[in-house]
Design an enzyme around this catalytic site. Sequence first.
Site, PDB file in Angstrom:
ATOM      1  N   ASP A 327     -15.860  75.056 -85.827  1.00 15.93           N
ATOM      2  CA  ASP A 327     -15.110  74.120 -85.874  1.00 15.93           C
ATOM      3  C   ASP A 327     -14.291  74.102 -84.870  1.00 15.93           C
ATOM      4  O   ASP A 327     -13.295  75.842 -84.894  1.00 15.93           O
ATOM      5  CB  ASP A 327     -15.009  73.732 -86.913  1.00 15.93           C
ATOM      6  CG  ASP A 327     -14.105  72.352 -87.004  1.00 15.93           C
ATOM      7  OD1 ASP A 327     -15.175  70.825 -86.707  1.00 15.93           O
ATOM      8  OD2 ASP A 327     -13.189  72.884 -87.624  1.00 15.93           O
ATOM      9  N   GLU A 358     -18.726  73.944 -81.367  1.00 16.47           N
ATOM     10  CA  GLU A 358     -17.696  72.874 -80.336  1.00 16.47           C
ATOM     11  C   GLU A 358     -16.871  73.454 -79.645  1.00 16.47           C
ATOM     12  O   GLU A 358     -16.106  74.202 -79.911  1.00 16.47           O
ATOM     13  CB  GLU A 358     -17.043  71.422 -81.690  1.00 16.47           C
ATOM     14  CG  GLU A 358     -18.037  71.372 -82.786  1.00 16.47           C
ATOM     15  CD  GLU A 358     -16.532  70.609 -83.405  1.00 16.47           C
ATOM     16  OE1 GLU A 358     -17.164  69.482 -84.031  1.00 16.47           O
ATOM     17  OE2 GLU A 358     -16.273  71.186 -84.050  1.00 16.47           O
TER      18      GLU A 358
END
Length: 654
Positions: A327, A358
Site C-alpha cells: 500500500d 501502488e
Amino acid sequence: MGDSKLVFASEEIDAQFCYEGKDLGADCREGRTVFKVWSPLAERLCLRLYKDGTSPAYIEKEMERGEKGVWHREFPENLHGTYYDYLVTAGGREVRTADPYAVGCSCNGDRSLAVDLRKTDPPGFDSDCPPEPGPERIIYELHIKDFSHDPASGVPEAFRGKYKAFTVPGKGGEHPACMEYLKSLGITHVHLLPFFDFGSVDEAGDGEQFNWGYDPVNYNVPEGSYATDAVDGLVRIRECKEMIQALHASGIRVIMDVVYNHTHRGDSWLQRMVPGYYYRFMEDGTLSNGSACGNDIAAGRAMVDNYIADSVMYWAREYHLDGFRFDLMGLLTVELMNRIRRELDEAFGPGEKMLYGEPWSADDSPMEEGTNAAQKVNAGLLEDGIGIFSDDTRDVIKGSVFHVEEPGFVNGASKLESKLLHAVTGWRDGGACFIPKSCAQIINYVSAHDNYTLWDKLVLSMHGEGAAFNFPYEDVMEANRLAAFIYFTCQGNLFLQAGEEFGRTKHGEDNSYCSAPAVNMLRWGQTEEFGSLVEYYRGLIRLRKRLPGLCDKSPEAVERISRKQILKDGVVSFHVDNRPLKDGRGAVEWEELLVLYNASGKAYGFVPGQAEESAVWEILADGREADCRRSTVPGEEILVQAGSGMLLGRRAVT
Ligand code: CA
C-alpha cells in the site's frame, strides 16, 4: 510525540545501535523462552506476563540491557500461550507497550502473546505448498469479509466473514459461490486486503462492523475479527493458516496486502518502544502525513528497514504467502523494495514470490537523504520483479478515477488511440512518464477496492447521476466487456477487483472503506443475473493462458507487438508474435495474433492479411464471446461490432 530533538537522533541511533539479529520478539520452544526487544533509548525495561488478555500480571521481571540497545530475559520453560507486555522508561517517562515484534496478541491487539509457532500449524501445514506457477498471473482482489458475508454464499453462519469461509466449498451446484466459484473462474492468485491485526474494527464487537483494514496495529499478527474466536490469540493464527492452506489446495496462490507506510495511530507500539525513531517528522516537529492517514513510517532508516523486511520474510516463511502488495509503496524507498526482492529471491528462488505496489503516495513526505521514493517515475530503479499498478492503463480504458463523468476509451472519450497502443506493451515503448524494465513490472487493471467499481464508474459516466446501479444496461455491459477485453490483451500482469466480472456495484460509493458490509459484500446472486458477463471473463481468463505472446514478461516481449495502427477514430489494431516463450512454455496453436479495439460507435469491417496461402485466421474472441473458435474464409470481410474487441489467431502451419 512531536519532540523534534528525537527526529535528528535517528542517524545517531542507526550509527550506534543498528541490530542485525533476527531474534527479536519472544522465541518459545521446549524448555526455553527468550524475550528480546530493541529499545536503545530506554533507561529501564520491565516485562510483565499474564495468563490471558485481561487479568493482572502474575510475573514482572526486569529486562537486561545488552549490546546495540537490545534487552533480553530468558525463562527455562516453554511459555507458549502466555500473554505479555512491557513497561518502558525513556527520558524519565514510563509507558506501557506491547511488543512490535510479537507474533500473537490478545483481543484487539492490546497485549502480546508468546507463541511456539509449530503448535499453531493446522494438520498437514508442513506439507502445504502453493500450486505450480502457470503461464500467466491473474490476480483477484478480495476482502475477507466481502467474500462470505452474504447468506447466499452458502457458507455456514459461524464462518461467514471469517478465515474459515475459505475452508468450505460455498454454495454448490449450477451457480457456485465462494471457493467453488473461485476455482471455476480460473484466476491464479487471490490478493487479500489487509489481514494483519488492524485497529478500526472492535474484535469483541458484532459482525456488522466493517473496515478495509489499512490501519495496522500488530504487523506480524493476523487480524482477530476474521477468527471464530478473537480472545484466544492462538485461534487467529491457526485459522489464518487454514485459509492459506485451503486456497493452495484449490490451486490458488495467495498475496497479502501490506501497509508498512503508516500505522493506525502515531502512538503505536513502535513509537512507545523507541520514541521518534520510526516516523517521519516535519521541521516544526509535527508528524508528516504523506499517507493522508496521520503519520508516515520512516522507511530509509536502518532499523525501520530491518523491521519491514523482517516482517515480510516472516509472513512468507510462517504463513507460506506467495506475494505481497504494498500500500502506498511510493512512501517506501526503492532501496528497501529492492532489498526485499533480493531477500525473497535468496530464500525462495528468483521470482517465486510476487511483489507489487501502488507507486504513489497521498502527499509529499520528507524522505531520508540518499534514498529514492518507490514512485512510478523511479520504476526504472526498481528491480524488474517489483510491479506497479498502472493507473495509466486504467485511466485510458475507463477514464479518471477522480472525475466520475470523465470517460475513457470504452465509454465515450476520443483521441486516446495512441495512448491505448502504448498501454498494450505495458508502456514499455514510451507514452508515459516512465519506462518499465519489462512488462513484468506492470499490473494492468480497471478496478480495485479504491474508487468506484468498474460497473459504477461506467453507469455514472454513461447514464449520469440518478441512474440505477442494479439495472443491466446493455451499453454498460458492452463497455464492461470491451474494458475487460482490452486489459486482457495487454502485456503485463492482470488484476481485477472481486465481482468486476459480475457487475459489482456499491451503489455509487467511491470510498467504502468503513461502509456497512451490505454495501461492500459480494452478492453471489449476481453471478446468475450477470451470468453472461461472468462467462465472458471466464473465457478471457482461459484464453489468455494460451497466448504466450501476451504472457511473455521478458524485456524483449515488447518486440512481439508490431504493426500498431490507428485505423480510424476509435479503432486501433496490432499484431502479436505468439510463438512460444524462450523457455519452451506456452501453446503454439496460433503463431500470430491480430487484435482490434473498436470504440467508434459503428461496426468496422476489414480483411485480415494473408501472409501465406495456407494461413487460416480463427476468431478467438469478440465483443460477445471469449475463447471461441470460429474459422474465417480467406478474403472474407470480418466485422468488428461497435463497442467491441476482436482477437484473431493465425493457425500454426503444420
Ligand atoms: Ca484488530
